[in-house]
Motif scaffolding. Structure first.
Motif, short mmCIF file in Angstrom:
data_model
loop_
_atom_site.label_atom_id
_atom_site.label_comp_id
_atom_site.label_asym_id
_atom_site.label_seq_id
_atom_site.Cartn_x
_atom_site.Cartn_y
_atom_site.Cartn_z
N ASP A 89 0.82 -1.22 0.00
CA ASP A 89 0.00 0.00 0.00
C ASP A 89 0.85 1.26 0.00
OD1 ASP A 89 -2.30 -1.45 -0.07
OD2 ASP A 89 -2.73 -1.26 2.07
N SER A 90 1.91 1.30 0.82
CA SER A 90 2.65 2.54 0.97
C SER A 90 3.97 2.57 0.21
CB SER A 90 2.93 2.79 2.46
OG SER A 90 3.80 1.79 2.97
N GLY A 91 4.54 1.42 -0.12
CA GLY A 91 5.79 1.38 -0.86
C GLY A 91 7.01 1.63 0.00
N THR A 92 6.88 1.61 1.31
CA THR A 92 8.01 1.83 2.19
C THR A 92 7.83 1.00 3.46
OG1 THR A 92 9.32 3.47 3.37
CG2 THR A 92 6.96 3.85 3.27
N LEU A 93 8.94 0.77 4.17
CA LEU A 93 8.88 0.06 5.44
C LEU A 93 9.07 1.02 6.61
CD1 LEU A 93 10.91 -3.16 4.62
CD2 LEU A 93 8.45 -2.92 4.93
N ASP A 94 9.03 2.32 6.35
CA ASP A 94 9.17 3.31 7.41
C ASP A 94 7.87 3.38 8.21
OD1 ASP A 94 10.01 5.31 9.02
OD2 ASP A 94 10.14 6.84 7.47
N VAL A 95 8.00 3.35 9.52
CA VAL A 95 6.82 3.34 10.39
C VAL A 95 6.03 4.65 10.26
CG1 VAL A 95 6.06 3.20 12.78
CG2 VAL A 95 7.91 1.76 12.00
N LEU A 96 6.72 5.75 10.06
CA LEU A 96 6.03 7.04 9.98
C LEU A 96 5.19 7.17 8.72
CD1 LEU A 96 8.76 9.44 11.34
CD2 LEU A 96 6.74 8.58 12.51
N ALA A 97 5.46 6.35 7.72
CA ALA A 97 4.65 6.40 6.50
C ALA A 97 3.27 5.81 6.74
CB ALA A 97 5.34 5.66 5.38
N TRP A 98 3.12 5.07 7.81
CA TRP A 98 1.84 4.43 8.09
C TRP A 98 0.99 5.22 9.06
CZ3 TRP A 98 4.29 -1.01 8.84
CH2 TRP A 98 4.71 -1.47 7.60
N THR A 99 1.30 6.49 9.23
CA THR A 99 0.49 7.31 10.13
C THR A 99 -0.89 7.57 9.55
OG1 THR A 99 1.42 9.32 9.19
CG2 THR A 99 2.47 8.44 11.17
N GLN A 100 -1.07 7.30 8.26
CA GLN A 100 -2.38 7.46 7.65
C GLN A 100 -3.37 6.43 8.18
OE1 GLN A 100 -1.68 6.90 3.55
NE2 GLN A 100 -1.14 4.75 3.75
N LEU A 101 -2.89 5.41 8.87
CA LEU A 101 -3.77 4.39 9.42
C LEU A 101 -4.39 4.82 10.75
CD1 LEU A 101 -1.59 1.22 8.73
CD2 LEU A 101 -3.53 2.06 7.43
N ARG A 102 -3.96 5.96 11.27
CA ARG A 102 -4.52 6.40 12.55
C ARG A 102 -5.98 6.83 12.36
NH1 ARG A 102 -1.29 10.52 10.74
NH2 ARG A 102 -2.31 12.53 10.54
N GLU A 103 -6.69 6.92 13.46
CA GLU A 103 -8.09 7.31 13.40
C GLU A 103 -8.22 8.77 12.99
OE1 GLU A 103 -10.24 6.41 16.92
OE2 GLU A 103 -9.35 4.44 17.11
N PRO A 104 -9.31 9.13 12.32
CA PRO A 104 -9.49 10.53 11.94
C PRO A 104 -9.61 11.41 13.18
CG PRO A 104 -11.07 9.11 10.80
CD PRO A 104 -10.37 8.27 11.80
N GLY A 105 -9.00 12.57 13.12
CA GLY A 105 -9.06 13.51 14.23
C GLY A 105 -7.88 13.42 15.17
N LEU A 106 -7.06 12.38 15.08
CA LEU A 106 -5.89 12.27 15.94
C LEU A 106 -4.75 13.09 15.34
CD1 LEU A 106 -5.81 8.50 16.89
CD2 LEU A 106 -6.47 10.41 18.31
N PRO A 107 -3.93 13.73 16.17
CA PRO A 107 -2.84 14.55 15.63
C PRO A 107 -1.74 13.67 15.05
CG PRO A 107 -2.73 14.46 18.02
CD PRO A 107 -4.00 13.78 17.63
N ALA A 108 -1.01 14.24 14.10
CA ALA A 108 0.12 13.54 13.49
C ALA A 108 1.25 13.45 14.50
CB ALA A 108 0.59 14.30 12.25
N PRO A 109 2.12 12.46 14.40
CA PRO A 109 3.21 12.34 15.36
C PRO A 109 4.21 13.48 15.22
CG PRO A 109 3.45 10.74 13.61
CD PRO A 109 2.12 11.39 13.43
N LYS A 110 4.83 13.85 16.32
CA LYS A 110 5.84 14.91 16.33
C LYS A 110 7.13 14.37 15.72
CE LYS A 110 3.56 17.83 19.07
NZ LYS A 110 2.46 18.42 18.43
N LEU A 111 7.69 15.09 14.77
CA LEU A 111 8.92 14.69 14.12
C LEU A 111 10.02 15.69 14.42
CD1 LEU A 111 7.62 13.67 10.59
CD2 LEU A 111 8.13 12.20 12.50
N GLU A 112 11.25 15.20 14.35
CA GLU A 112 12.39 16.10 14.48
C GLU A 112 12.48 16.95 13.22
OE1 GLU A 112 15.76 13.67 15.24
OE2 GLU A 112 14.85 12.75 17.00
N PRO A 113 13.06 18.16 13.28
CA PRO A 113 13.08 19.04 12.12
C PRO A 113 13.79 18.46 10.90
CG PRO A 113 13.80 20.21 14.09
CD PRO A 113 13.63 18.78 14.46
#
Length: 151
Positions: A89-113
Motif C-alpha cells: 500500500d505505501s511502498g516503504t517500510l518506514d513506520v512514519l509512513a503508516w500514520t495514515q492508518l490512525r483514526e481521523p481527528g488524531l494529531p500527526a506524530p511529532k517529528l524532528e526538524p
C-alpha cells in the motif's frame, strides 16, 4: 561450577538479549528491524525462563519455552503478512509512513526538524484492489438492453 553460577550466566544472556532488543526497537524506524528486535526480546525471556527451570530441576519452564517459540513462529507469519500488505500500500517500510492508518481527528506524530515526513495519501489517490475477471461475460437478452425501466 555450581548451579547458581550457571543461573547467573543464563540470566545475563537473557538480560543482554532483552536489552539489545529494546534498544533496537526504540532506535529503528524500519518495521522489519523493529519486529526482529521484539523477537529478540522474546527469546531473551525464553532463555531466562529456561535457566530458572534448570536451576529448580523442573521441566515446566522448558515446556513453556517450547510453547512460547511455537506462538512466536505463528506471530512471525502473521506479522510478515501484515508487513507485506502494508508495504504494497505505501511502498516503504518506514513506520512514519503508516500514520495514515490512525483514526481521523488524531494529531500527526511529532517529528524532528531534519526528519523527512512521508507523503500523505488523499482519498482520491487511494486505489482499492479489484478482482480479476474470470470466466465469460454473461450474455444479456436484447430486450433487457432496449427496455430499461429503472434508468
Amino acid at each position: 561450577m555450581n548451579e547458581s553460577s550457571i543461573l547467573v550466566h543464563y540470566l545475563a544472556v537473557g538480560a543482554l538479549l532483552v536489552g539489545v532488543g529494546l534498544v533496537g526497537f526504540l532506535a529503528r524506524r524500519n518495521v522489519i528491524l523493529m519486529f526482529l528486535s521484539v523477537e529478540m526480546m522474546l527469546q531473551g525471556v525464553a532463555v531466562s525462563l529456561a535457566g530458572w527451570s534448570r536451576f529448580h530441576n523442573d521441566f515446566s519452564g522448558q515446556i513453556f519455552v517450547l510453547f512460547t517459540i511455537a506462538v512466536a513462529a505463528a506471530e512471525a507469519a502473521i506479522a510478515l503478512a501484515l508487513v507485506v500488505m502494508l508495504f504494497r500500500d505505501s511502498g516503504t517500510l518506514d513506520v512514519l509512513a503508516w500514520t495514515q492508518l490512525r483514526e481521523p481527528g488524531l494529531p500527526a506524530p511529532k517529528l524532528e526538524p531534519d526528519m523527512p515526513r512521508p507523503p500523505e495519501v488523499s482519498e482520491s489517490q487511494q486505489v482499492w484492489p479489484r478482482l480479476a475477471p474470470a470466466g465469460r461475460k454473461p450474455v444479456r437478452p436484447a430486450e433487457a438492453e432496449d427496455y430499461r425501466p429503472t434508468v
